[in-house]
Design a protein around this motif. Sequence first.
Motif, PDB file in Angstrom:
ATOM      1  N   VAL A 142       0.877  -1.716   0.223  1.00  0.00           N
ATOM      2  CA  VAL A 142      -0.031  -0.084  -0.122  1.00  0.00           C
ATOM      3  C   VAL A 142       0.479   1.055  -0.024  1.00  0.00           C
ATOM      4  O   VAL A 142       1.715   1.568   1.085  1.00  0.00           O
ATOM      5  CB  VAL A 142      -1.341   0.214   1.000  1.00  0.00           C
ATOM      6  N   ASP A 143       0.770   2.132  -1.013  1.00  0.00           N
ATOM      7  CA  ASP A 143       1.009   3.752  -0.622  1.00  0.00           C
ATOM      8  C   ASP A 143       1.024   4.537   0.192  1.00  0.00           C
ATOM      9  O   ASP A 143      -0.414   4.587   0.731  1.00  0.00           O
ATOM     10  CB  ASP A 143       0.608   4.775  -2.016  1.00  0.00           C
ATOM     11  N   PRO A 144       2.439   4.664   0.536  1.00  0.00           N
ATOM     12  CA  PRO A 144       1.578   5.642   2.534  1.00  0.00           C
ATOM     13  C   PRO A 144       1.164   6.696   2.119  1.00  0.00           C
ATOM     14  O   PRO A 144       0.886   7.449   3.386  1.00  0.00           O
ATOM     15  CB  PRO A 144       2.783   5.264   2.351  1.00  0.00           C
ATOM     16  N   TRP A 148      -3.158   3.549  -2.104  1.00  0.00           N
ATOM     17  CA  TRP A 148      -3.708   2.704  -4.233  1.00  0.00           C
ATOM     18  C   TRP A 148      -3.023   1.908  -3.150  1.00  0.00           C
ATOM     19  O   TRP A 148      -2.174   1.358  -2.573  1.00  0.00           O
ATOM     20  CB  TRP A 148      -3.218   3.600  -4.545  1.00  0.00           C
ATOM     21  N   GLN A 149      -3.498  -0.011  -3.928  1.00  0.00           N
ATOM     22  CA  GLN A 149      -2.888  -0.559  -3.319  1.00  0.00           C
ATOM     23  C   GLN A 149      -1.851  -1.718  -5.121  1.00  0.00           C
ATOM     24  O   GLN A 149      -2.390  -1.051  -5.880  1.00  0.00           O
ATOM     25  CB  GLN A 149      -3.697  -2.179  -3.209  1.00  0.00           C
ATOM     26  N   THR A 150      -1.270  -2.035  -4.335  1.00  0.00           N
ATOM     27  CA  THR A 150       0.149  -2.825  -5.194  1.00  0.00           C
ATOM     28  C   THR A 150       0.244  -4.064  -5.328  1.00  0.00           C
ATOM     29  O   THR A 150      -0.078  -4.753  -3.638  1.00  0.00           O
ATOM     30  CB  THR A 150       1.054  -2.012  -5.544  1.00  0.00           C
ATOM     31  N   PRO A 151      -0.634  -5.107  -6.341  1.00  0.00           N
ATOM     32  CA  PRO A 151      -0.622  -6.733  -5.968  1.00  0.00           C
ATOM     33  C   PRO A 151       1.034  -6.780  -5.992  1.00  0.00           C
ATOM     34  O   PRO A 151       1.863  -6.694  -6.615  1.00  0.00           O
ATOM     35  CB  PRO A 151      -0.999  -7.051  -7.237  1.00  0.00           C
ATOM     36  N   VAL A 152       0.992  -7.850  -5.233  1.00  0.00           N
ATOM     37  CA  VAL A 152       2.200  -9.186  -4.508  1.00  0.00           C
ATOM     38  C   VAL A 152       2.171 -10.280  -4.637  1.00  0.00           C
ATOM     39  O   VAL A 152       1.317 -11.046  -4.243  1.00  0.00           O
ATOM     40  CB  VAL A 152       2.132  -8.851  -3.297  1.00  0.00           C
ATOM     41  N   PRO A 153       2.305 -11.281  -6.454  1.00  0.00           N
ATOM     42  CA  PRO A 153       1.859 -11.955  -6.390  1.00  0.00           C
ATOM     43  C   PRO A 153       2.756 -13.167  -6.407  1.00  0.00           C
ATOM     44  O   PRO A 153       3.914 -13.208  -5.513  1.00  0.00           O
ATOM     45  CB  PRO A 153       2.066 -12.047  -7.713  1.00  0.00           C
ATOM     46  N   LEU A 174      -2.623   1.706   8.072  1.00  0.00           N
ATOM     47  CA  LEU A 174      -2.745   2.129   6.200  1.00  0.00           C
ATOM     48  C   LEU A 174      -3.906   3.614   6.633  1.00  0.00           C
ATOM     49  O   LEU A 174      -4.869   3.971   7.134  1.00  0.00           O
ATOM     50  CB  LEU A 174      -3.743   0.646   5.863  1.00  0.00           C
ATOM     51  N   PRO A 175      -3.532   4.589   5.667  1.00  0.00           N
ATOM     52  CA  PRO A 175      -4.161   5.438   4.615  1.00  0.00           C
ATOM     53  C   PRO A 175      -5.191   5.088   4.578  1.00  0.00           C
ATOM     54  O   PRO A 175      -5.526   4.675   3.160  1.00  0.00           O
ATOM     55  CB  PRO A 175      -2.932   5.776   4.543  1.00  0.00           C
ATOM     56  N   GLU A 176      -6.015   6.160   4.407  1.00  0.00           N
ATOM     57  CA  GLU A 176      -7.473   6.178   3.741  1.00  0.00           C
ATOM     58  C   GLU A 176      -7.008   6.356   2.108  1.00  0.00           C
ATOM     59  O   GLU A 176      -5.981   7.391   2.183  1.00  0.00           O
ATOM     60  CB  GLU A 176      -8.327   7.119   3.925  1.00  0.00           C
ATOM     61  N   PRO A 177      -7.364   5.346   1.611  1.00  0.00           N
ATOM     62  CA  PRO A 177      -7.269   5.418  -0.025  1.00  0.00           C
ATOM     63  C   PRO A 177      -8.065   6.457  -1.074  1.00  0.00           C
ATOM     64  O   PRO A 177      -9.061   6.577   0.172  1.00  0.00           O
ATOM     65  CB  PRO A 177      -7.686   4.066  -0.560  1.00  0.00           C
ATOM     66  N   ILE A 178      -7.297   7.407  -1.783  1.00  0.00           N
ATOM     67  CA  ILE A 178      -8.349   8.447  -2.207  1.00  0.00           C
ATOM     68  C   ILE A 178      -9.049   7.765  -3.315  1.00  0.00           C
ATOM     69  O   ILE A 178      -8.862   7.135  -3.619  1.00  0.00           O
ATOM     70  CB  ILE A 178      -7.064   9.325  -3.046  1.00  0.00           C
ATOM     71  N   PRO A 179      -9.992   8.162  -3.202  1.00  0.00           N
ATOM     72  CA  PRO A 179     -10.945   7.585  -3.891  1.00  0.00           C
ATOM     73  C   PRO A 179     -10.317   8.100  -5.737  1.00  0.00           C
ATOM     74  O   PRO A 179     -10.427   9.259  -6.113  1.00  0.00           O
ATOM     75  CB  PRO A 179     -12.545   8.193  -3.683  1.00  0.00           C
TER      76      PRO A 179
END
Length: 251
Positions: A142-144, A148-153, A174-179
């Motif tokens: 998760v971007d601090p 926003w999320q980036t997958p880690v397969p 975790l921060p609230e994600p920007i919509p």
Amino acid sequence: MGAALHLAHAHQPPPGPEKKRKRGGGDGDGYDALVQRVYTDPRQTSESRELILMLAWLIKRDPNRYDADGEYVDTWTRAEKILGRYKLGRKEKPRLADLIDADRPRYEPDRSGTEWHSVCRAPMIRREGECGQHSVAHSFKVDPVTGWQTPVPYCRRHADWGKKHDAALRAMDLPEPIPNTGGLMPSFLVLKTGTDGWHRIYQWASQWTYSRWEPPIKYGVRADDWPVPGREPEPEPVRLRLVASEGNFVD
């Protein structure tokens, strides 16, 4: 459905001498500018475009917006009647709820990138680098700043590593994600009841769709207000004003 809506443009100057207008309205009521902006906005989906254009037409152009006594007929009632209902189990579900819920302000991960169909990112012990085997599931980083999320397969062999990654993620603050999805109705239209009115409208739709929508706390419901990483803020466009006595729906 309650909440009668009326439309006037924002920052409207004091009325001047009444002039004779052509049938069907004119540019001065803001309708044409709104339609043009809707069609040129790349954020629009088929659902949001249909919804916003319909609401604007109902309020500014619908010849049946006043009853025989000259009273304004509730816009949401007319909208639901035009869109109709369909069977949902033993109930009849208003299609209007589907269109509103599709525009609910929220964050959705972008699943179009190749990283969602990638290889295992687990680090190897006996050699440098990542596993590289075909992935079967994902954890996330998760971007601090944006949230926003980036997958880690990870592959089947490294499922325990993936689970540990998930556990560490749950333990983080975790921060609230920007919509990044929805919020277009409030970007084009203004409710007299403001943010609370939009909350009630989206929650009404969410009850029909079971989407369990919760309002964004930090960033609000209007897409125009959401920061986009790497893009400078744009001047606020003119919006048309929806005046609602209650700002909610009544079954």
